[in-house]
Design a protein around this motif. Structure first.
Motif, short mmCIF file in Angstrom:
data_model
loop_
_atom_site.label_atom_id
_atom_site.label_comp_id
_atom_site.label_asym_id
_atom_site.label_seq_id
_atom_site.Cartn_x
_atom_site.Cartn_y
_atom_site.Cartn_z
N GLY A 58 26.47 16.25 45.61
CA GLY A 58 27.78 16.51 46.16
C GLY A 58 27.93 17.78 46.97
O GLY A 58 28.83 17.88 47.79
N TRP A 59 27.06 18.76 46.78
CA TRP A 59 27.25 20.00 47.55
C TRP A 59 26.71 19.83 48.96
O TRP A 59 25.76 19.09 49.21
CB TRP A 59 26.65 21.21 46.85
CG TRP A 59 25.20 21.14 46.47
CD1 TRP A 59 24.70 20.67 45.30
CD2 TRP A 59 24.08 21.59 47.25
NE1 TRP A 59 23.33 20.79 45.31
CE2 TRP A 59 22.93 21.35 46.48
CE3 TRP A 59 23.93 22.17 48.51
CZ2 TRP A 59 21.64 21.67 46.93
CZ3 TRP A 59 22.66 22.48 48.95
CH2 TRP A 59 21.53 22.24 48.18
N ARG A 60 27.36 20.54 49.87
CA ARG A 60 27.05 20.41 51.29
C ARG A 60 27.13 21.79 51.93
O ARG A 60 28.07 22.53 51.68
CB ARG A 60 28.07 19.48 51.93
CG ARG A 60 27.82 19.14 53.39
CD ARG A 60 28.79 18.03 53.79
NE ARG A 60 28.67 17.65 55.17
CZ ARG A 60 28.37 16.41 55.58
NH1 ARG A 60 28.17 15.45 54.69
NH2 ARG A 60 28.29 16.14 56.86
N VAL A 61 26.14 22.14 52.73
CA VAL A 61 26.14 23.43 53.42
C VAL A 61 26.35 23.15 54.91
O VAL A 61 25.55 22.48 55.53
CB VAL A 61 24.81 24.18 53.21
CG1 VAL A 61 24.88 25.56 53.85
CG2 VAL A 61 24.50 24.30 51.73
N PRO A 62 27.46 23.65 55.46
CA PRO A 62 27.76 23.32 56.85
C PRO A 62 26.83 24.03 57.83
O PRO A 62 26.45 25.18 57.63
CB PRO A 62 29.20 23.79 57.04
CG PRO A 62 29.47 24.74 55.93
CD PRO A 62 28.51 24.44 54.82
N ARG A 63 26.47 23.34 58.87
CA ARG A 63 25.80 23.89 60.05
C ARG A 63 24.63 24.81 59.71
O ARG A 63 24.64 26.01 60.01
CB ARG A 63 26.83 24.64 60.93
CG ARG A 63 27.90 23.70 61.48
CD ARG A 63 28.77 24.35 62.54
NE ARG A 63 28.00 24.87 63.67
CZ ARG A 63 27.51 24.13 64.66
NH1 ARG A 63 27.68 22.82 64.66
NH2 ARG A 63 26.84 24.70 65.63
N VAL A 64 23.63 24.22 59.12
CA VAL A 64 22.39 24.95 58.83
C VAL A 64 21.45 24.78 60.03
O VAL A 64 21.32 23.69 60.58
CB VAL A 64 21.72 24.37 57.56
CG1 VAL A 64 20.43 25.11 57.26
CG2 VAL A 64 22.68 24.44 56.39
#
Ligand SMILES: Nc1nc2c(c(=O)[nH]1)N[C@H]1C(S)=C(S)[C@@H](COP(=O)(O)O)O[C@H]1N2
Ligand SMILES: [Mo]
Length: 238
Positions: free
Chosen positions: A115-121
């Protein structure tokens, strides 16, 4: 088996584990049954990064995962990648040689199936397709296997998936060499799929006739791990 969230480059001490374990996992809302399995098997450890206490909710930062309960470490000078299997020209490549190959950059959200998401890597590396083609795979190859120098984790892609332009062998993350915690010096990055396809601490790529399911696929996760179209989840594509 541990799930660790640590400051970049920080030592992961037993005291930190115990202290953080006290927070427990009660706050998690499982995205799906499969997501719950990954969290359970990675264990009730966690939960800190440079931004402070993450707790158990997404905060826009990575969590650090390692199924072996430690963070393997290999100096770039000691690292090499073997490319072998059903190929006419197996080879090994070192770190400097990899960095000298034509590079590609990708900026995408990074999404874990839990479920976790890191934006714009931002990622930089070499197209997996280039590394595969250099080995001259034979006509019977349909899939690609990946092995980690953690000694436990494996992954797989079909040959067609492996040849996509958004699948890379990465050595930079957000403009810096990939840290040990994030799977450096070199890891796989499979942009259109959930994070578990992006094997950390990459050491071997093997071209095969029949795919062997990877570490999490043997626990029930989908082999075709498209973000938003697998594992019963409805996330936005990255
Ligand atoms: N070798 C190895 N690779 C791995 C994992 C792992 O535990 N070991 N975890 C996977 C999962 S489930 C995710 S979401 C990402 C997490 O990457 P990070 O630890 O850099 O945040 O790595 C993937 N690659
Ligand atoms: Mo994940």
């Amino acid at each position: 088996m541990s799930r660790l969230d640590v400051p970049e480059g920080a030592p992961v001490g037993r005291r930190v584990f115990l202290g953080l374990a006290a927070f427990g996992l009660s706050g998690i809302v499982w995205g799906s049954k499969a997501a719950g399995l990954m969290e359970r098997l990675l264990g009730p450890l966690a939960v800190k990064d440079g931004t402070g206490l993450l707790g158990l909710l997404p905060t826009g930062r990575f969590r650090i995962y390692s199924v072996v309960g430690s963070l393997p470490n290999r100096a770039p000078a000691a690292w090499r990648l073997d490319v072998d299997g059903r190929v006419g020209a197996p080879y090994a490549i070192g770190y400097d040689e990899l960095l000298a190959l034509p590079a590609v950059e990708l900026t995408k959200d990074f999404q874990c199936v839990t479920g976790w998401r890191v934006p714009r890597v931002r990622w930089k590396g070499v197209r997996l397709a280039d590394l595969i083609d250099r080995a001259a795979p034979d006509g019977g190859v349909t899939a690609v296997g990946f092995e980690s120098f953690d000694g436990a984790y494996t992954e797989t892609l079909t040959l067609e998936q492996a040849r996509r332009n958004d699948v890379i062998v990465a050595y930079e993350l957000d403009g810096k060499p990939i840290s040990s915690a994030h799977g450096g010096p070199v890891r796989l990055y499979v942009a259109p799929m959930y994070g578990y396809k992006s094997l950390k601490w990459l050491q071997r790529i093997t071209l095969v006739a029949t795919a062997e399911p990877g570490y999490w696929e043997r626990q029930g996760y989908d082999t075709d791990a498209w973000i938003g179209r697998s594992n019963g989840r409805g996330d936005e594509p990255a």
